[in-house]
Design a protein around this motif. Structure first.
Motif, PDB file in Angstrom:
ATOM      1  N   GLN A  59       0.830  -1.214   0.000  1.00 33.70           N
ATOM      2  CA  GLN A  59       0.000   0.000   0.000  1.00 33.70           C
ATOM      3  C   GLN A  59       0.859   1.256   0.000  1.00 33.70           C
ATOM      4  N   CYS A  60       1.912   1.241   0.805  1.00 35.49           N
ATOM      5  CA  CYS A  60       2.789   2.403   0.923  1.00 35.49           C
ATOM      6  C   CYS A  60       3.500   2.696  -0.396  1.00 35.49           C
ATOM      7  N   VAL A  61       3.984   1.666  -1.057  1.00 35.13           N
ATOM      8  CA  VAL A  61       4.667   1.870  -2.340  1.00 35.13           C
ATOM      9  C   VAL A  61       3.682   2.406  -3.376  1.00 35.13           C
ATOM     10  N   TYR A  62       2.479   1.882  -3.390  1.00 36.54           N
ATOM     11  CA  TYR A  62       1.472   2.372  -4.324  1.00 36.54           C
ATOM     12  C   TYR A  62       1.226   3.865  -4.097  1.00 36.54           C
ATOM     13  N   GLU A  63       1.073   4.267  -2.831  1.00 36.75           N
ATOM     14  CA  GLU A  63       0.881   5.686  -2.503  1.00 36.75           C
ATOM     15  C   GLU A  63       2.107   6.513  -2.880  1.00 36.75           C
ATOM     16  N   THR A  64       3.298   5.953  -2.683  1.00 35.99           N
ATOM     17  CA  THR A  64       4.529   6.657  -3.029  1.00 35.99           C
ATOM     18  C   THR A  64       4.602   6.924  -4.531  1.00 35.99           C
ATOM     19  N   LEU A  65       4.233   5.919  -5.318  1.00 34.60           N
ATOM     20  CA  LEU A  65       4.214   6.111  -6.770  1.00 34.60           C
ATOM     21  C   LEU A  65       3.223   7.202  -7.148  1.00 34.60           C
ATOM     22  N   GLU A  66       2.027   7.153  -6.570  1.00 37.71           N
ATOM     23  CA  GLU A  66       1.023   8.184  -6.858  1.00 37.71           C
ATOM     24  C   GLU A  66       1.523   9.570  -6.482  1.00 37.71           C
ATOM     25  N   ASP A  67       2.095   9.694  -5.269  1.00 39.01           N
ATOM     26  CA  ASP A  67       2.572  10.990  -4.782  1.00 39.01           C
ATOM     27  C   ASP A  67       3.691  11.557  -5.655  1.00 39.01           C
ATOM     28  N   SER A  68       4.475  10.675  -6.263  1.00 39.55           N
ATOM     29  CA  SER A  68       5.600  11.140  -7.069  1.00 39.55           C
ATOM     30  C   SER A  68       5.225  11.339  -8.541  1.00 39.55           C
ATOM     31  N   GLY A  69       3.953  11.051  -8.874  1.00 39.01           N
ATOM     32  CA  GLY A  69       3.502  11.289 -10.244  1.00 39.01           C
ATOM     33  C   GLY A  69       3.739  10.127 -11.195  1.00 39.01           C
ATOM     34  N   TYR A  70       4.121   8.975 -10.661  1.00 41.12           N
ATOM     35  CA  TYR A  70       4.340   7.789 -11.494  1.00 41.12           C
ATOM     36  C   TYR A  70       3.144   6.851 -11.402  1.00 41.12           C
ATOM     37  N   THR A  71       3.043   5.958 -12.351  1.00 38.76           N
ATOM     38  CA  THR A  71       2.101   4.843 -12.292  1.00 38.76           C
ATOM     39  C   THR A  71       2.875   3.574 -12.598  1.00 38.76           C
ATOM     40  N   ARG A  72       2.267   2.454 -12.322  1.00 35.96           N
ATOM     41  CA  ARG A  72       2.910   1.182 -12.679  1.00 35.96           C
ATOM     42  C   ARG A  72       3.155   1.135 -14.184  1.00 35.96           C
ATOM     43  N   GLN A  73       2.180   1.617 -14.942  1.00 32.98           N
ATOM     44  CA  GLN A  73       2.293   1.575 -16.400  1.00 32.98           C
ATOM     45  C   GLN A  73       3.402   2.499 -16.910  1.00 32.98           C
ATOM     46  N   SER A  74       3.528   3.687 -16.315  1.00 34.71           N
ATOM     47  CA  SER A  74       4.547   4.621 -16.801  1.00 34.71           C
ATOM     48  C   SER A  74       5.962   4.121 -16.525  1.00 34.71           C
ATOM     49  N   LEU A  75       6.104   3.227 -15.569  1.00 38.32           N
ATOM     50  CA  LEU A  75       7.430   2.682 -15.252  1.00 38.32           C
ATOM     51  C   LEU A  75       7.685   1.335 -15.923  1.00 38.32           C
ATOM     52  N   SER A  76       6.736   0.875 -16.733  1.00 33.78           N
ATOM     53  CA  SER A  76       6.848  -0.468 -17.311  1.00 33.78           C
ATOM     54  C   SER A  76       8.027  -0.620 -18.262  1.00 33.78           C
ATOM     55  N   THR A  77       8.528   0.483 -18.813  1.00 31.97           N
ATOM     56  CA  THR A  77       9.665   0.384 -19.729  1.00 31.97           C
ATOM     57  C   THR A  77      10.998   0.556 -18.999  1.00 31.97           C
ATOM     58  N   GLU A  78      10.930   0.882 -17.718  1.00 34.07           N
ATOM     59  CA  GLU A  78      12.143   1.082 -16.909  1.00 34.07           C
ATOM     60  C   GLU A  78      12.468  -0.184 -16.115  1.00 34.07           C
ATOM     61  N   LYS A  79      13.725  -0.328 -15.775  1.00 34.02           N
ATOM     62  CA  LYS A  79      14.125  -1.405 -14.872  1.00 34.02           C
ATOM     63  C   LYS A  79      14.034  -0.838 -13.455  1.00 34.02           C
ATOM     64  N   VAL A  80      13.027  -1.272 -12.691  1.00 30.76           N
ATOM     65  CA  VAL A  80      12.742  -0.711 -11.378  1.00 30.76           C
ATOM     66  C   VAL A  80      13.137  -1.718 -10.295  1.00 30.76           C
ATOM     67  N   GLY A  81      13.972  -1.262  -9.357  1.00 32.65           N
ATOM     68  CA  GLY A  81      14.385  -2.093  -8.229  1.00 32.65           C
ATOM     69  C   GLY A  81      13.538  -1.800  -7.004  1.00 32.65           C
ATOM     70  N   VAL A  82      13.334  -2.817  -6.158  1.00 23.41           N
ATOM     71  CA  VAL A  82      12.580  -2.678  -4.914  1.00 23.41           C
ATOM     72  C   VAL A  82      13.450  -3.186  -3.772  1.00 23.41           C
ATOM     73  N   TYR A  83      13.630  -2.338  -2.762  1.00 21.57           N
ATOM     74  CA  TYR A  83      14.462  -2.659  -1.604  1.00 21.57           C
ATOM     75  C   TYR A  83      13.673  -2.326  -0.343  1.00 21.57           C
ATOM     76  N   VAL A  84      13.487  -3.317   0.507  1.00 21.26           N
ATOM     77  CA  VAL A  84      12.715  -3.078   1.729  1.00 21.26           C
ATOM     78  C   VAL A  84      13.482  -3.590   2.949  1.00 21.26           C
ATOM     79  N   GLY A  85      13.588  -2.739   3.950  1.00 22.64           N
ATOM     80  CA  GLY A  85      14.174  -3.137   5.219  1.00 22.64           C
ATOM     81  C   GLY A  85      13.092  -3.712   6.115  1.00 22.64           C
ATOM     82  N   VAL A  86      13.349  -4.881   6.658  1.00 18.25           N
ATOM     83  CA  VAL A  86      12.384  -5.547   7.536  1.00 18.25           C
ATOM     84  C   VAL A  86      13.157  -6.402   8.532  1.00 18.25           C
TER      85      VAL A  86
END
Length: 199
Positions: A59-86
């Protein structure tokens, strides 16, 4: 909070009692059990077995993308990394008390985001204890510098869903007996755990 566990069952003000915690305080997020599984294309049954940390970070990542003006679709051509501390993965302890197996694998927190968003870069959970979220940001920056990805999502999640965390911290005498974080201050004897999620 009473919706997490019955604190009276595990609390004892005397430190050193096996199976008990002398800690009474914590910073807790509201609504950690609230999740719209169908929005994220997850069946309600599967959502029930997902660690709340996985749901919250998604949920947080989805909100972060929205807040930054990105969508999943707009990043589909980019190589996107995900890093989470837990750090703590204790939701699975509830599975031993029911007929269902609950997920306690931290890598699924990052991989759920990558799967839902169709990201194709590195996807990893990082556990370096208290520095996990900071280390995830560091690794994301390194990945960007080394062209392992063009965009990176980095952050962390920490939720206390089971009393085992408090019992463990009591055994090690890490918890504050006064309800204030004074781990390194004069007369201080520990810290108060707090929950959080950010990306």
């Amino acid at each position: 909070p009473s919706e997490r566990w019955d604190h009276g069952q595990v609390y004892n003000p005397e430190p050193g009692i096996p199976g008990k915690t002398y800690g009474r305080w914590g910073g807790f997020l509201d609504g950690v059990d609230e999740f719209d599984p169908l929005f994220f294309k997850v069946s309600p049954r599967e959502a029930e077995t997902m660690d709340p940390q996985e749901r919250l970070f998604l949920q947080c990542v989805y909100e972060t993308l929205e807040d930054s003006g990105y969508t999943r679709q707009s990043l589909s051509t980019e190589k996107v990394g995900v890093y989470v501390g837990v750090m703590y993965e204790e939701y699975q302890l509830y599975g031993s008390q029911s007929s269902m197996a609950f997920n306690g694998n931290p890598s699924s927190i990052a991989n759920r985001v990558s799967y839902f968003c169709n990201f194709r870069g590195p996807s990893m959970a990082v556990d370096t204890m208290c520095s996990s979220s900071l280390t995830s940001i560091h690794l994301a920056c390194q990945s960007l510098r080394q062209n392992e990805c063009q965009v990176a999502v980095a952050g962390g999640v920490n939720v206390s869903v089971h009393p085992n965390k408090y019992i463990l911290l009591s055994q090690g005498k890490f918890l504050s007996s006064k309800g204030r974080c004074e781990s390194f201050g004069q007369g201080g004897d520990g810290y108060v755990p707090g929950e959080g999620v950010g990306a």
